[in-house]
Design a protein around this motif. Structure first.
Motif, PDB file in Angstrom:
ATOM      1  N   PRO A   1       0.807  -1.229   0.000  1.00 57.83           N
ATOM      2  CA  PRO A   1       0.000   0.000   0.000  1.00 57.83           C
ATOM      3  C   PRO A   1       0.835   1.271   0.000  1.00 57.83           C
ATOM      4  O   PRO A   1       0.526   2.225  -0.717  1.00 57.83           O
ATOM      5  CB  PRO A   1      -0.820  -0.133   1.293  1.00 57.83           C
ATOM      6  N   ALA A   2       1.911   1.278   0.818  1.00 61.16           N
ATOM      7  CA  ALA A   2       2.758   2.472   0.867  1.00 61.16           C
ATOM      8  C   ALA A   2       3.454   2.702  -0.472  1.00 61.16           C
ATOM      9  O   ALA A   2       3.528   3.836  -0.963  1.00 61.16           O
ATOM     10  CB  ALA A   2       3.785   2.337   1.987  1.00 61.16           C
ATOM     11  N   LEU A   3       3.953   1.625  -1.083  1.00 59.16           N
ATOM     12  CA  LEU A   3       4.632   1.765  -2.372  1.00 59.16           C
ATOM     13  C   LEU A   3       3.664   2.227  -3.451  1.00 59.16           C
ATOM     14  O   LEU A   3       3.992   3.089  -4.277  1.00 59.16           O
ATOM     15  CB  LEU A   3       5.265   0.421  -2.758  1.00 59.16           C
ATOM     16  N   ALA A   4       2.443   1.673  -3.443  1.00 56.25           N
ATOM     17  CA  ALA A   4       1.443   2.097  -4.431  1.00 56.25           C
ATOM     18  C   ALA A   4       1.090   3.572  -4.258  1.00 56.25           C
ATOM     19  O   ALA A   4       0.970   4.311  -5.247  1.00 56.25           O
ATOM     20  CB  ALA A   4       0.190   1.229  -4.313  1.00 56.25           C
ATOM     21  N   ALA A   5       0.927   4.009  -2.996  1.00 52.73           N
ATOM     22  CA  ALA A   5       0.580   5.417  -2.747  1.00 52.73           C
ATOM     23  C   ALA A   5       1.707   6.348  -3.180  1.00 52.73           C
ATOM     24  O   ALA A   5       1.465   7.408  -3.766  1.00 52.73           O
ATOM     25  CB  ALA A   5       0.268   5.612  -1.269  1.00 52.73           C
ATOM     26  N   LEU A   6       2.951   5.960  -2.914  1.00 52.95           N
ATOM     27  CA  LEU A   6       4.086   6.785  -3.314  1.00 52.95           C
ATOM     28  C   LEU A   6       4.210   6.855  -4.838  1.00 52.95           C
ATOM     29  O   LEU A   6       4.460   7.925  -5.409  1.00 52.95           O
ATOM     30  CB  LEU A   6       5.373   6.241  -2.702  1.00 52.95           C
TER      31      LEU A   6
ATOM     32  N   ALA B   1      -1.349   8.962   3.369  1.00 49.92           N
ATOM     33  CA  ALA B   1      -1.730   8.529   4.715  1.00 49.92           C
ATOM     34  C   ALA B   1      -2.553   7.249   4.677  1.00 49.92           C
ATOM     35  O   ALA B   1      -2.505   6.444   5.616  1.00 49.92           O
ATOM     36  CB  ALA B   1      -2.511   9.636   5.422  1.00 49.92           C
ATOM     37  N   VAL B   2      -3.308   7.020   3.584  1.00 46.60           N
ATOM     38  CA  VAL B   2      -4.051   5.769   3.447  1.00 46.60           C
ATOM     39  C   VAL B   2      -3.077   4.604   3.295  1.00 46.60           C
ATOM     40  O   VAL B   2      -3.236   3.550   3.911  1.00 46.60           O
ATOM     41  CB  VAL B   2      -5.009   5.837   2.241  1.00 46.60           C
ATOM     42  N   GLY B   3      -2.052   4.792   2.472  1.00 47.86           N
ATOM     43  CA  GLY B   3      -1.035   3.758   2.337  1.00 47.86           C
ATOM     44  C   GLY B   3      -0.309   3.493   3.644  1.00 47.86           C
ATOM     45  O   GLY B   3      -0.030   2.342   4.000  1.00 47.86           O
ATOM     46  N   LEU B   4      -0.017   4.568   4.402  1.00 48.06           N
ATOM     47  CA  LEU B   4       0.640   4.413   5.695  1.00 48.06           C
ATOM     48  C   LEU B   4      -0.242   3.625   6.664  1.00 48.06           C
ATOM     49  O   LEU B   4       0.251   2.801   7.443  1.00 48.06           O
ATOM     50  CB  LEU B   4       0.964   5.788   6.276  1.00 48.06           C
ATOM     51  N   LEU B   5      -1.542   3.878   6.610  1.00 49.17           N
ATOM     52  CA  LEU B   5      -2.480   3.161   7.471  1.00 49.17           C
ATOM     53  C   LEU B   5      -2.373   1.655   7.278  1.00 49.17           C
ATOM     54  O   LEU B   5      -2.210   0.889   8.240  1.00 49.17           O
ATOM     55  CB  LEU B   5      -3.907   3.635   7.167  1.00 49.17           C
ATOM     56  N   TRP B   6      -2.439   1.222   6.021  1.00 46.74           N
ATOM     57  CA  TRP B   6      -2.422  -0.217   5.766  1.00 46.74           C
ATOM     58  C   TRP B   6      -1.029  -0.811   5.912  1.00 46.74           C
ATOM     59  O   TRP B   6      -0.882  -1.999   6.236  1.00 46.74           O
ATOM     60  CB  TRP B   6      -3.004  -0.505   4.384  1.00 46.74           C
TER      61      TRP B   6
END
Length: 411
Positions: free
Chosen positions: A166-171, A265-270
């Motif tokens: 999730p973090a990589l996708a958001a970035l 922040a959504v990616g950080l959440l997951w």
């Protein structure tokens, strides 16, 4: 299974690392980026909370439709073949989506493209998941009394991917939708290539009887009904998944619109939730050695219920992040219990069909959660999450109360 031919997915592979863990790791990362990244992509492209919830539902509805075919095909053709073809097909679909978004970055064409991508990747991901789970279950059976350690390792791989995905996708989404889709395409191609590294067995493969989707699901359903311990656990987790799915579907809307945070922040959440789950899986691996399946499962069920009830009333982003992390950590412990139980109880020659039926039941709440998110005003999501959390608590309590003296969870 003496006297007969061993199914292809039940034969020893070239080793756990090369034949099971490494392909599973790359596939899990691609799946996590796709599952969590595409709803974010929809929100970024369309700016619509309703379409974001609808995209989540579109990810899951084709997955449910694919399960009957997936289980039957894995039983008939073998896990590695299905794994390769599903990962390759997903890579082609993602590449086409990246080209379309590069040419038409906004407007109706972009909206239709990302919604179609959600449906297509959802179905293909389930084919590869059934194949990977079937291969992992065969490895668990070979591990005998240490089956829960193999399942904990596989779940740890999944959660590590969920930590990074999730973090990589958001970035990557910050650099542009085509760039994010291109990276997932490359990972899907790599997963397909790694699936070919499992050497073919010299023994001729067993062919399951050719049949339609409903025949495979009927076989799986009959097997679940014949295993009461598995049936009760699946029933409890199905109600639990309604609450978990609602949190997953609603989180982009809650974090961005309600708490005023960014898509990162959504990616950080997951990612935080995946890190907590990874720690939980590691702890449960040793806790099951000492206490057994039922005490660990019951404890995780209680934690999941309490965390979900509190998440619906979270006052700010940080508390919401912590509660979701606790919930997903508890869900990770429950997943270890379920995976160990099904690898122990399901007959190998019916594993693919029964696994498909089991996961189909478990995932039915997810498209419902997406529809609920699409139909619920953002300000009313908290009470709806709380109501689903009550259903979760009731379902898990009844399941583990029924399983308290069941020998399948005491062995």
């Amino acid at each position: 299974m003496s006297g007969g031919v061993i199914p292809r997915h039940a034969r020893p592979t070239a080793g756990l690392l090369r034949g099971i863990y490494l392909p599973r790791a790359v596939e899990a990362l691609a799946s996590a980026m796709s599952t969590y990244g595409i709803p974010l992509l929809v929100l970024t492209t369309t700016g619509s909370a309703a379409l974001t919830g609808l995209a989540f539902a579109l990810e899951w509805v084709p997955r449910l439709a694919a399960f009957g075919w997936a289980g039957a095909i894995v039983d008939r053709r073998g896990a590695s073949v299905v794994f390769f073809l599903a990962s390759l097909s997903r890579a082609l679909a993602l590449a086409a989506g990246a080209v379309l978004l590069l040419l038409r970055p906004d407007g109706t064409v972009a909206a239709v493209s990302v919604m179609a991508l959600a449906a297509t990747t959802g179905a293909l991901t389930e084919f590869s998941y059934i194949a990977a789970e079937t291969a992992g279950a065969a490895a668990s059976r070979r591990a005998a009394a240490r089956a829960h350690r193999v399942q904990a390792a596989l779940l740890g791989i999944d959660q590590t991917a969920n930590l990074a995905g999730p973090a990589l996708a958001a970035l990557l989404l910050l650099t542009g939708p085509p760039q994010m889709l291109t990276v997932i395409t490359v990972l899907s191609l790599l997963a397909a290539l790694l699936a070919l590294r499992t050497p073919p067995s010299p023994v001729a493969p067993a062919r399951a009887p050719k049949g339609n989707t409903s025949a495979g699901l009927r076989t799986g359903w009959r097997t679940i009904r014949s295993l009461p311990a598995l049936g009760w656990l699946v029933a409890g987790l199905t109600l639990s998944n309604l609450a978990t799915g609602l949190l997953q579907a609603a989180s982009p809307v809650i974090v961005v619109n309600h708490f005023g945070q960014s898509t990162t922040a959504v990616g950080l959440l997951w990612s935080a939730a995946a890190a907590a789950t990874l720690l939980s899986v590691t702890l449960c691996r040793f806790a099951i050695d000492r206490a057994g399946l039922w005490p660990v499962g019951a404890t995780c069920a209680a934690l999941a219920s309490l965390a979900c009830l509190a998440a619906g009333q979270a006052p700010d982003y940080f508390s919401y992040l912590v509660l979701v992390a606790v919930l997903m950590a508890a869900e990770g412990g429950l997943a270890v219990v379920l995976r160990t139980l099904r690898s122990r109880l399901i007959p190998p020659d019916r594993f693919g069909s029964t696994l498909s039926a089991t996961i189909l039941i478990l995932l039915l709440p997810f498209p419902i959660a997406g529809v609920l998110t699409a139909l619920t005003p953002p300000d009313a999501l908290g009470p709806v999450i709380t109501a689903c959390a009550f259903l979760q608590a009731i379902g898990l309590f009844l399941a583990f109360a029924r399983l308290r003296t069941d020998p399948a969870l005491r062995t």
